[in-house]
Design a protein around this motif. Structure first.
Motif, short mmCIF file in Angstrom:
data_model
loop_
_atom_site.label_atom_id
_atom_site.label_comp_id
_atom_site.label_asym_id
_atom_site.label_seq_id
_atom_site.Cartn_x
_atom_site.Cartn_y
_atom_site.Cartn_z
N THR A 29 0.87 -1.19 0.00
CA THR A 29 0.00 0.00 0.00
C THR A 29 0.90 1.24 0.00
OG1 THR A 29 -0.07 -0.21 2.42
CG2 THR A 29 -1.97 -1.05 1.21
N ALA A 30 1.33 1.66 -1.17
CA ALA A 30 2.37 2.70 -1.26
C ALA A 30 1.93 4.02 -0.62
CB ALA A 30 2.75 2.91 -2.72
N ASN A 32 1.55 7.53 0.48
CA ASN A 32 2.40 8.70 0.27
C ASN A 32 3.89 8.34 0.22
OD1 ASN A 32 0.41 10.73 -0.05
ND2 ASN A 32 -0.02 10.59 2.15
N GLY A 33 4.19 7.06 0.25
CA GLY A 33 5.55 6.61 -0.02
C GLY A 33 6.51 6.53 1.14
N TYR A 34 6.02 6.76 2.35
CA TYR A 34 6.94 6.73 3.50
C TYR A 34 7.53 5.33 3.71
CZ TYR A 34 5.21 11.38 4.68
OH TYR A 34 4.88 12.72 4.63
N PHE A 52 2.87 -1.20 -4.56
CA PHE A 52 1.55 -1.25 -5.22
C PHE A 52 0.63 -0.17 -4.68
CE2 PHE A 52 3.36 -5.41 -5.54
CZ PHE A 52 2.91 -5.92 -6.74
N ALA A 58 -1.49 8.34 -5.26
CA ALA A 58 -0.55 7.67 -4.36
C ALA A 58 0.74 7.31 -5.10
CB ALA A 58 -1.20 6.42 -3.78
N ASP A 80 -1.49 -0.97 -9.57
CA ASP A 80 -2.45 -2.08 -9.60
C ASP A 80 -2.72 -2.51 -8.16
OD1 ASP A 80 -4.11 -4.10 -10.46
OD2 ASP A 80 -2.57 -5.23 -11.53
N GLY A 81 -3.78 -3.30 -7.97
CA GLY A 81 -4.14 -3.77 -6.64
C GLY A 81 -3.14 -4.80 -6.12
N HIS A 82 -2.90 -4.75 -4.81
CA HIS A 82 -1.95 -5.71 -4.21
C HIS A 82 -2.44 -7.16 -4.35
CE1 HIS A 82 -3.94 -3.78 -0.43
NE2 HIS A 82 -4.79 -4.62 -0.98
N ASN A 99 -0.18 -1.08 5.02
CA ASN A 99 -0.68 -0.03 5.90
C ASN A 99 -2.08 0.27 5.38
OD1 ASN A 99 -1.18 2.23 7.43
ND2 ASN A 99 0.77 3.23 6.98
N LEU A 100 -3.08 -0.29 6.04
CA LEU A 100 -4.43 -0.34 5.49
C LEU A 100 -5.17 1.00 5.64
CD1 LEU A 100 -5.40 -3.90 6.77
CD2 LEU A 100 -4.40 -3.27 4.56
N PRO A 104 -3.82 9.17 3.38
CA PRO A 104 -3.87 10.43 4.13
C PRO A 104 -3.82 11.61 3.16
CG PRO A 104 -2.30 8.92 5.13
CD PRO A 104 -2.70 8.31 3.81
N THR A 112 -8.84 0.27 1.68
CA THR A 112 -8.58 -1.15 1.46
C THR A 112 -9.82 -1.94 1.90
OG1 THR A 112 -7.52 -1.21 3.63
CG2 THR A 112 -6.06 -0.99 1.72
N THR A 116 -9.97 -8.02 -0.97
CA THR A 116 -8.68 -7.84 -1.66
C THR A 116 -7.51 -7.90 -0.68
OG1 THR A 116 -9.33 -5.51 -1.67
CG2 THR A 116 -9.40 -6.64 -3.78
C1 LIG Z 1 -2.87 4.25 4.72
S1 LIG Z 1 -2.48 4.40 3.01
C2 LIG Z 1 -0.82 3.80 2.93
C3 LIG Z 1 0.23 4.74 3.52
C4 LIG Z 1 1.63 4.40 3.09
N1 LIG Z 1 2.09 3.12 3.62
C5 LIG Z 1 2.66 5.47 3.42
O1 LIG Z 1 3.74 5.17 3.95
O2 LIG Z 1 2.40 6.64 3.10
C6 LIG Z 1 -3.41 3.08 2.26
C7 LIG Z 1 -3.25 3.01 0.77
O3 LIG Z 1 -3.77 1.76 0.32
C8 LIG Z 1 -4.21 1.96 -1.00
N2 LIG Z 1 -5.05 0.83 -1.46
C9 LIG Z 1 -6.38 0.61 -1.28
N3 LIG Z 1 -6.74 -0.56 -1.84
C10 LIG Z 1 -5.62 -1.09 -2.42
C11 LIG Z 1 -5.35 -2.26 -3.17
N4 LIG Z 1 -6.31 -3.16 -3.46
N5 LIG Z 1 -4.09 -2.47 -3.60
C12 LIG Z 1 -3.10 -1.57 -3.33
N6 LIG Z 1 -3.30 -0.43 -2.63
C13 LIG Z 1 -4.54 -0.20 -2.18
C14 LIG Z 1 -4.91 3.29 -0.96
O4 LIG Z 1 -5.04 3.84 -2.24
C15 LIG Z 1 -3.98 4.09 -0.03
O5 LIG Z 1 -3.08 4.88 -0.77
#
Ligand SMILES: C[S@@+](CC[C@H](N)C(=O)[O-])C[C@H]1O[C@@H](n2cnc3c(N)ncnc32)[C@H](O)[C@@H]1O
Length: 188
Positions: A29-30, A32-34, A52, A58, A80-82, A99-100, A104, A112, A116
Motif C-alpha cells: 500500500t504505497a 504517500n511513499g513513506y 503497489f 498515491a 495495480d491492486g496488491h 498499511n491499510l 492520508p 482497502t 482484496t
Molecule cells: C494508509 S495508506 C498507505 C500509507 C503508506 N504506507 C505510506 O507510507 O504513506 C493506504 C493506501 O492503500 C491503497 N489501497 C487501497 N486498496 C488497495 C489495493 N487493493 N491495492 C493496493 N493499494 C490499495 C490506498 O489507495 C492508499 O493509498
C-alpha cells in the motif's frame, strides 16, 4: 524516549530485523511513499522494492518522494491492486508491508477492503522466504475498518503454527482508535 513503540514504528522494527541488503521487499500500500522509501533504504543499492497502489495520486506522491531521496531506481511502482501481486513478483520476498485504510490527504472513501486485503495477504505469505515477515497496520476508525480487522484476525488465527508465527500488537489505553499491528513470520 518511550520504550513502548507505536505500531507503525514496531512494523518497521520487525521488517528491519529481517531484511538484508540485496533482497526484494514489497510495499503493498504505497500511499504517500513513506514505507516505500524506508524499504528502499533497507534493501540497499543491490536490492529491489515493489510498491503497489490503486490510486494515481498515491503512485505520484510515492514517485516524488523517492525521486527527492534519489531512491527511485531501487523501486518498481505498480499501479495495480496488491491482490494481483503474484502476477508481478517471481522470486522470494523478504518482507511485505501493509498499511491499510485510506490515503492520508486523499479520498477517505477509497479504502482497502477485506476481500482484496485477504487475497493479497495470501499471495504475500506464499511469496515470503523462510524467516521473512508480513506486517499489517490496521485501523478501526473508518467505515469498514473494524470488519477488515476482524477478517484478518479470523484468517491469521487459523494459520498453521508449524509454518507461521503470528503476533497481534495493540495499545490498550489510547483514545481515538489507534492502529494496531499484525506481524506474520514464516518459520524456517
Ligand atoms: C494508509 S495508506 C498507505 C500509507 C503508506 N504506507 C505510506 O507510507 O504513506 C493506504 C493506501 O492503500 C491503497 N489501497 C487501497 N486498496 C488497495 C489495493 N487493493 N491495492 C493496493 N493499494 C490499495 C490506498 O489507495 C492508499 O493509498
Amino acid at each position: 524516549m518511550a520504550v513502548i513503540k507505536k505500531p507503525l514504528k514496531m512494523a518497521r522494527a520487525y521488517v528491519a530485523a529481517c531484511v538484508a541488503g540485496g533482497e526484494l521487499a514489497v510495499d503493498a500500500t504505497a500511499g504517500n511513499g513513506y514505507d516505500t522509501l524506508f524499504l528502499a533504504r533497507l534493501v540497499g543499492a543491490n536490492g529491489k522494492v515493489m510498491a503497489f497502489d490503486i490510486q494515481k495520486k498515491a503512485i505520484e506522491n510515492t514517485c516524488r518522494r523517492l525521486k527527492a531521496a534519489k531512491m527511485l531506481s531501487r523501486v518498481t511502482l505498480v499501479p495495480d491492486g496488491h491482490e494481483n501481486m503474484v502476477h508481478y513478483i517471481h522470486q522470494p520476498v523478504a518482507a511485505v508491508m501493509f498499511n491499510l485504510g485510506y490515503l492520508p490527504g486523499g479520498d477517505h472513501l477509497l479504502v482497502t477492503r477485506p476481500k482484496t486485503t485477504l487475497a493479497a495477504l495470501g499471495a504475500g505469505l506464499q511469496l515470503l522466504r523462510p524467516g521473512g515477515v508480513v506486517t499489517i497496520v490496521c485501523y478501526t476508525g473508518h467505515q469498514g475498518g473494524p470488519e477488515e480487522k476482524a477478517a484478518l484476525l479470523g484468517c491469521l488465527s487459523g494459520l498453521e503454527q508449524k509454518q507461521f508465527t503470528v503476533l497481534h500488537y495493540t495499545l490498550l489505553n489510547q483514545v481515538n482508535e489507534p492502529p494496531s499491528l499484525l506481524v506474520i513470520e514464516k518459520r524456517t
